[in-house]
Design an enzyme around this catalytic site. Structure first.
Site, PDB file in Angstrom:
ATOM      1  N   GLY A  13       3.147  60.683   6.359  1.00 13.70           N
ATOM      2  CA  GLY A  13       3.525  61.647   5.326  1.00 13.70           C
ATOM      3  C   GLY A  13       2.415  62.667   5.151  1.00 13.70           C
ATOM      4  N   GLY A  16      -1.994  63.701   0.620  1.00 10.72           N
ATOM      5  CA  GLY A  16      -1.787  63.571  -0.824  1.00 10.72           C
ATOM      6  C   GLY A  16      -0.462  62.952  -1.219  1.00 10.72           C
ATOM      7  N   GLY A  18       0.438  59.916  -0.792  1.00  8.07           N
ATOM      8  CA  GLY A  18       0.214  58.585  -1.367  1.00  8.07           C
ATOM      9  C   GLY A  18       0.063  57.464  -0.349  1.00  8.07           C
ATOM     10  N   LYS A  19      -0.136  57.821   0.909  1.00  7.68           N
ATOM     11  CA  LYS A  19      -0.247  56.791   1.961  1.00  7.68           C
ATOM     12  C   LYS A  19      -1.383  55.804   1.672  1.00  7.68           C
ATOM     13  CE  LYS A  19      -0.984  59.942   5.133  1.00  7.68           C
ATOM     14  NZ  LYS A  19      -0.937  61.138   4.246  1.00  7.68           N
ATOM     15  N   SER A  87      -0.050  61.514  10.837  1.00 11.23           N
ATOM     16  CA  SER A  87       0.724  61.326  12.081  1.00 11.23           C
ATOM     17  C   SER A  87       1.975  62.204  12.109  1.00 11.23           C
ATOM     18  CB  SER A  87       1.068  59.843  12.292  1.00 11.23           C
ATOM     19  OG  SER A  87       1.577  59.204  11.147  1.00 11.23           O
TER      20      SER A  87
HETATM   21  N1  ATP Z   1       4.081  57.484  -7.082  1.00 17.17           N
HETATM   22  C1  ATP Z   1       2.920  57.685  -6.475  1.00 17.17           C
HETATM   23  N2  ATP Z   1       2.689  57.098  -5.283  1.00 17.17           N
HETATM   24  C2  ATP Z   1       1.521  57.304  -4.644  1.00 17.17           C
HETATM   25  N3  ATP Z   1       0.519  58.065  -5.109  1.00 17.17           N
HETATM   26  C3  ATP Z   1       0.706  58.662  -6.304  1.00 17.17           C
HETATM   27  C4  ATP Z   1       1.905  58.500  -7.025  1.00 17.17           C
HETATM   28  N4  ATP Z   1       1.797  59.226  -8.148  1.00 17.17           N
HETATM   29  C5  ATP Z   1       0.604  59.796  -8.132  1.00 17.17           C
HETATM   30  N5  ATP Z   1      -0.080  59.457  -7.038  1.00 17.17           N
HETATM   31  C6  ATP Z   1      -1.426  59.908  -6.723  1.00 17.17           C
HETATM   32  O1  ATP Z   1      -1.368  60.765  -5.607  1.00 17.17           O
HETATM   33  C7  ATP Z   1      -2.540  60.645  -4.846  1.00 17.17           C
HETATM   34  C8  ATP Z   1      -2.191  60.315  -3.401  1.00 17.17           C
HETATM   35  O2  ATP Z   1      -3.368  60.421  -2.654  1.00 17.17           O
HETATM   36  P1  ATP Z   1      -3.618  59.580  -1.325  1.00 17.17           P
HETATM   37  O3  ATP Z   1      -5.065  59.721  -1.021  1.00 17.17           O
HETATM   38  O4  ATP Z   1      -3.074  58.215  -1.442  1.00 17.17           O
HETATM   39  O5  ATP Z   1      -2.764  60.428  -0.281  1.00 17.17           O
HETATM   40  P2  ATP Z   1      -2.713  60.296   1.304  1.00 17.17           P
HETATM   41  O6  ATP Z   1      -1.285  60.346   1.668  1.00 17.17           O
HETATM   42  O7  ATP Z   1      -3.501  59.109   1.728  1.00 17.17           O
HETATM   43  O8  ATP Z   1      -3.417  61.647   1.768  1.00 17.17           O
HETATM   44  P3  ATP Z   1      -4.324  61.950   3.063  1.00 17.17           P
HETATM   45  O9  ATP Z   1      -3.377  62.153   4.206  1.00 17.17           O
HETATM   46  O10 ATP Z   1      -5.039  63.213   2.695  1.00 17.17           O
HETATM   47  O11 ATP Z   1      -5.239  60.794   3.267  1.00 17.17           O
HETATM   48  C9  ATP Z   1      -3.397  59.570  -5.478  1.00 17.17           C
HETATM   49  O12 ATP Z   1      -4.365  60.176  -6.302  1.00 17.17           O
HETATM   50  C10 ATP Z   1      -2.377  58.791  -6.311  1.00 17.17           C
HETATM   51  O13 ATP Z   1      -2.965  58.164  -7.413  1.00 17.17           O
HETATM   52 MG    MG Z   2      -5.171  58.871   2.909  1.00 16.85          MG
END
Ligand code: ATP
Ligand code: MG
Length: 179
Positions: A13, A16, A18-19, A87
């Site tokens: 995904g 940001g 949420g992964k 990815s």
């Molecule tokens: N329902 C939700 N599910 C997941 N994350 C959420 C949700 N609501 C809010 N958030 C917030 O959104 C953010 C998601 O960030 P995260 O680092 O997990 O994204 P990521 O997909 O890993 O991004 P990246 O590809 O940049 O690593 C976190 O700060 C999390 O607390």
């Molecule tokens: Mg991440």
């Protein structure tokens, strides 16, 4: 738990979406059930195993190719592997699926509008201002999964609700004992 069944949960995904947040909670839930777990995360892997790589299509695919190699070894040794990587390319994810075998694709879906509002790392503002080229979802492609095993909608669900979906799938398919 020597008969633990190996599998890879593949979180894909936009940045940001949420992964990492979801994978971390799933990791803890699996540990609480005394299962062997390894979490491979884009931010960490890019500082070690793939620190030589950038964000061109070739480098993104190489990043995933190397991680897939590691995930495959762990999976065939009965580990629960959690991979969180943007990815963005469908064909590369399909290769990972083929190599790993016990591959569960989790599409972490979130509208761009919400991601720009969250802007956890401050990168969307920069990307929109044209300061980052090759930024997925803004100036670089993201190819959505067509048949993911699991979809979570993080603009509408809490982290806990998304985690519950993942655990329910694993239990239903017999990957983990019913807790
Ligand atoms: N329902 C939700 N599910 C997941 N994350 C959420 C949700 N609501 C809010 N958030 C917030 O959104 C953010 C998601 O960030 P995260 O680092 O997990 O994204 P990521 O997909 O890993 O991004 P990246 O590809 O940049 O690593 C976190 O700060 C999390 O607390
Ligand atoms: Mg991440």
């Amino acid at each position: 738990m020597s008969e633990q069944r190996g599998f890879t949960l593949w979180f894909t995904g936009l940045s940001g979406s949420g992964k990492t947040a979801i994978a971390k909670v799933v990791e803890q839930e699996l540990r609480d059930r005394n299962l062997r777990v390894e979490r491979l995360d884009g931010d960490i892997v890019r500082q070690s195993l793939t620190r030589d790589l950038g964000f061109s299509k070739e480098d993104r695919d190489m990043n995933i190719e190397r991680v897939t190699f590691v995930a495959k070894l762990l999976t065939r040794n009965g580990v629960a592997v959690l991979c969180s990587f943007i990815s963005p390319y469908r064909a590369r994810r399909a290769k990972s699926r083929e190599e790993i075998g016990e591959f569960i694709e989790v599409f972490v879906e979130c509208p761009l509008e919400t991601l720009v509002e969250r802007d956890v790392k401050g990168l969307y503002a920069k990307a929109i201002a044209g300061e980052i080229k090759n930024f997925t979802g803004v100036s670089d492609p993201y190819e959505e999964p067509e048949n993911p095993e699991i979809v979570v909608h993080t603009a509408e669900e809490t982290i806990e609700e998304s985690v519950a979906k993942v655990l329910a799938y694993l239990e239903e398919k017999g990957y983990i004992p019913v807790g």
